[in-house]
Design a protein around this motif. Sequence first.
Motif, PDB file in Angstrom:
ATOM      1  N   TRP A 265      96.029 -95.856  -9.334  1.00 13.03           N
ATOM      2  CA  TRP A 265      96.253 -94.415  -9.454  1.00 13.03           C
ATOM      3  C   TRP A 265      94.986 -93.677  -9.878  1.00 13.03           C
ATOM      4  O   TRP A 265      94.809 -92.505  -9.552  1.00 13.03           O
ATOM      5  CB  TRP A 265      97.388 -94.122 -10.448  1.00 13.03           C
ATOM      6  CG  TRP A 265      97.058 -94.478 -11.882  1.00 13.03           C
ATOM      7  CD1 TRP A 265      97.270 -95.668 -12.504  1.00 13.03           C
ATOM      8  CD2 TRP A 265      96.446 -93.622 -12.850  1.00 13.03           C
ATOM      9  NE1 TRP A 265      96.823 -95.627 -13.807  1.00 13.03           N
ATOM     10  CE2 TRP A 265      96.323 -94.382 -14.055  1.00 13.03           C
ATOM     11  CE3 TRP A 265      95.994 -92.314 -12.834  1.00 13.03           C
ATOM     12  CZ2 TRP A 265      95.758 -93.849 -15.217  1.00 13.03           C
ATOM     13  CZ3 TRP A 265      95.438 -91.788 -13.996  1.00 13.03           C
ATOM     14  CH2 TRP A 265      95.326 -92.543 -15.160  1.00 13.03           C
ATOM     15  N   GLU A 266      94.073 -94.379 -10.567  1.00 13.05           N
ATOM     16  CA  GLU A 266      92.868 -93.706 -11.064  1.00 13.05           C
ATOM     17  C   GLU A 266      91.950 -93.255  -9.928  1.00 13.05           C
ATOM     18  O   GLU A 266      91.369 -92.165  -9.990  1.00 13.05           O
ATOM     19  CB  GLU A 266      92.071 -94.624 -11.991  1.00 13.05           C
ATOM     20  CG  GLU A 266      92.785 -95.008 -13.280  1.00 13.05           C
ATOM     21  CD  GLU A 266      93.447 -96.375 -13.162  1.00 13.05           C
ATOM     22  OE1 GLU A 266      93.520 -97.084 -14.181  1.00 13.05           O
ATOM     23  OE2 GLU A 266      93.890 -96.733 -12.051  1.00 13.05           O
ATOM     24  N   ALA A 267      91.802 -94.094  -8.911  1.00 15.71           N
ATOM     25  CA  ALA A 267      90.830 -93.789  -7.847  1.00 15.71           C
ATOM     26  C   ALA A 267      91.482 -93.487  -6.506  1.00 15.71           C
ATOM     27  O   ALA A 267      91.002 -92.647  -5.748  1.00 15.71           O
ATOM     28  CB  ALA A 267      89.853 -94.959  -7.689  1.00 15.71           C
ATOM     29  N   GLN A 268      92.569 -94.190  -6.185  1.00 16.54           N
ATOM     30  CA  GLN A 268      93.195 -94.086  -4.859  1.00 16.54           C
ATOM     31  C   GLN A 268      92.136 -94.161  -3.758  1.00 16.54           C
ATOM     32  O   GLN A 268      92.118 -93.370  -2.822  1.00 16.54           O
ATOM     33  CB  GLN A 268      94.011 -92.793  -4.751  1.00 16.54           C
ATOM     34  CG  GLN A 268      95.287 -92.807  -5.586  1.00 16.54           C
ATOM     35  CD  GLN A 268      96.137 -91.587  -5.374  1.00 16.54           C
ATOM     36  OE1 GLN A 268      95.891 -90.531  -5.949  1.00 16.54           O
ATOM     37  NE2 GLN A 268      97.156 -91.717  -4.546  1.00 16.54           N
ATOM     38  N   ASP A 269      91.251 -95.130  -3.909  1.00 21.36           N
ATOM     39  CA  ASP A 269      90.121 -95.292  -2.999  1.00 21.36           C
ATOM     40  C   ASP A 269      90.133 -96.708  -2.438  1.00 21.36           C
ATOM     41  O   ASP A 269      89.274 -97.520  -2.740  1.00 21.36           O
ATOM     42  CB  ASP A 269      88.812 -95.010  -3.737  1.00 21.36           C
ATOM     43  CG  ASP A 269      87.594 -95.071  -2.820  1.00 21.36           C
ATOM     44  OD1 ASP A 269      87.776 -94.925  -1.596  1.00 21.36           O
ATOM     45  OD2 ASP A 269      86.483 -95.273  -3.327  1.00 21.36           O
ATOM     46  N   GLY A 270      91.133 -97.006  -1.647  1.00 17.26           N
ATOM     47  CA  GLY A 270      91.301 -98.354  -1.111  1.00 17.26           C
ATOM     48  C   GLY A 270      92.308 -99.145  -1.923  1.00 17.26           C
ATOM     49  O   GLY A 270      92.585 -98.838  -3.093  1.00 17.26           O
ATOM     50  N   LEU A 271      92.868-100.179  -1.308  1.00 15.87           N
ATOM     51  CA  LEU A 271      93.903-100.997  -1.941  1.00 15.87           C
ATOM     52  C   LEU A 271      93.286-102.278  -2.491  1.00 15.87           C
ATOM     53  O   LEU A 271      92.614-103.020  -1.770  1.00 15.87           O
ATOM     54  CB  LEU A 271      95.002-101.355  -0.930  1.00 15.87           C
ATOM     55  CG  LEU A 271      95.913-100.214  -0.479  1.00 15.87           C
ATOM     56  CD1 LEU A 271      95.242 -99.353   0.595  1.00 15.87           C
ATOM     57  CD2 LEU A 271      97.229-100.758   0.075  1.00 15.87           C
ATOM     58  N   HIS A 272      93.530-102.531  -3.762  1.00 17.16           N
ATOM     59  CA  HIS A 272      93.024-103.739  -4.412  1.00 17.16           C
ATOM     60  C   HIS A 272      93.789-104.960  -3.914  1.00 17.16           C
ATOM     61  O   HIS A 272      95.014-105.049  -4.062  1.00 17.16           O
ATOM     62  CB  HIS A 272      93.178-103.636  -5.933  1.00 17.16           C
ATOM     63  CG  HIS A 272      92.298-102.595  -6.553  1.00 17.16           C
ATOM     64  ND1 HIS A 272      91.020-102.867  -6.981  1.00 17.16           N
ATOM     65  CD2 HIS A 272      92.503-101.285  -6.815  1.00 17.16           C
ATOM     66  CE1 HIS A 272      90.480-101.773  -7.492  1.00 17.16           C
ATOM     67  NE2 HIS A 272      91.360-100.792  -7.397  1.00 17.16           N
TER      68      HIS A 272
END
Length: 434
Positions: free
Chosen positions: A249-256
């Motif tokens: 939720w912090e970055a929403q910059d790609g899926l871990h």
Amino acid sequence: MIYDIQNETLPRDEMEKLQLRRLQALCERVYANVPFYRKKFDEKGVKPTDIKSLKDLSLLPFTNKQDLRDQYPFGLFAVPKDQIVRIHSSSGTTGKATVVGYTKRDITNWGELMARSFVASGASAADAVHNAYGYGLFTGGLGAHYGVEALGATVIPVSGGATRRQVMLLKDFEPDVICCTPSYALFLAETGEEMGIDIKKLPLRIGIFGAEPWTDEMRLQIEKRLGITAIDIYGLSEIMGPGVAIECWEAQDGLHIQEDHFLAETIDPESGETVAPGEEGELVFTTLTKEGIPLIRYRTRDLTTLNTIPCKCGRSTTRMKRVTGRSDDMLIIRGVNVFPSQIESILIETEGLTPHYQLLVGRQGNLDTLEVQVEVNEAMFSDEIKSLQRVESKVMKNIKEFLGVTAKVKLVEPKSIERSLGKAKRIIDNRDEA
């Protein structure tokens, strides 16, 4: 907050050492216990002892969905059946079903990985989770359910269907988190509006959406209409189910990606050659810890890019870009490659249109045809015919300019396209009937 600090923040060199140890053990295990893989290894002239580094992954054979169908039902299981505690299966609508089995340890690992996923989304043990993924042979419902329980949160096992009842439960039970497909989230918002219930005003704050490709434009629609943060989760039943990867939720910059359990690579879909991080390719997974049905280099057909740069959230795991299409979902219309997600982006950016659409592919003589049917909203439906025709022309023009393909666009009345309680059916291909 990070659920599993030790494994989610491992330095890259430590993660690769762990992955190599587990890959080597996996190769030994499948070679000894799965005749299908022993034959595959022998055909490629590779032995488990040949795997000296992660680069040697390219020596190993691919596995695809047809292999699972050919080995139906239990031919790829690596343990005796009395060690299998649960079986899941695909629907088999496009062929023989794919069957996956889980040992007790597999189920425990799955629950822990889903608990990681919930925490990454911003959820905590204090939350209640409305689980609208389907229960049964589909992995979504039970996968999310066990994850909520492993986290210590409250699960509301609603499953799919009974949409008006679901809206009432969202109002009455006041959950903090909802799990469902993105298209169903919009259906819930639509149904809530019909019932006079504004979901935006409910305590719901997080949505965890997966099981179908969706675009950033659809994310914005969902967030606006439900008043939540929309998180993308990725999984597939052949690998585990939901929880293989998730956005933070912090970055929403790609899926871990849960890299201590799943070794990811991207390949050229045509040649099978590995592509470098940052280049788009077909996503391929090797299950490092799965006991029931471990898979070597499973071709997902999903197209994405990988990013190994640590995230600002503190997790060091490789991230995959949101999947917006599949190599086998790509339409080739008169020599032009078209993905449904590309058309979806154009539709959602057009004022007056909804995210509910279907692509009808046909053939006239020797030429392919494409018709885009999309619902208008209530306000546009009341407009004059000339206004509707102008919008149709605008969308046709944008599809031609941005995608290079000629498509007929048909605006249809609100709620006329069938709603799916699971994965939305976007493509109707009638070319074989022509």
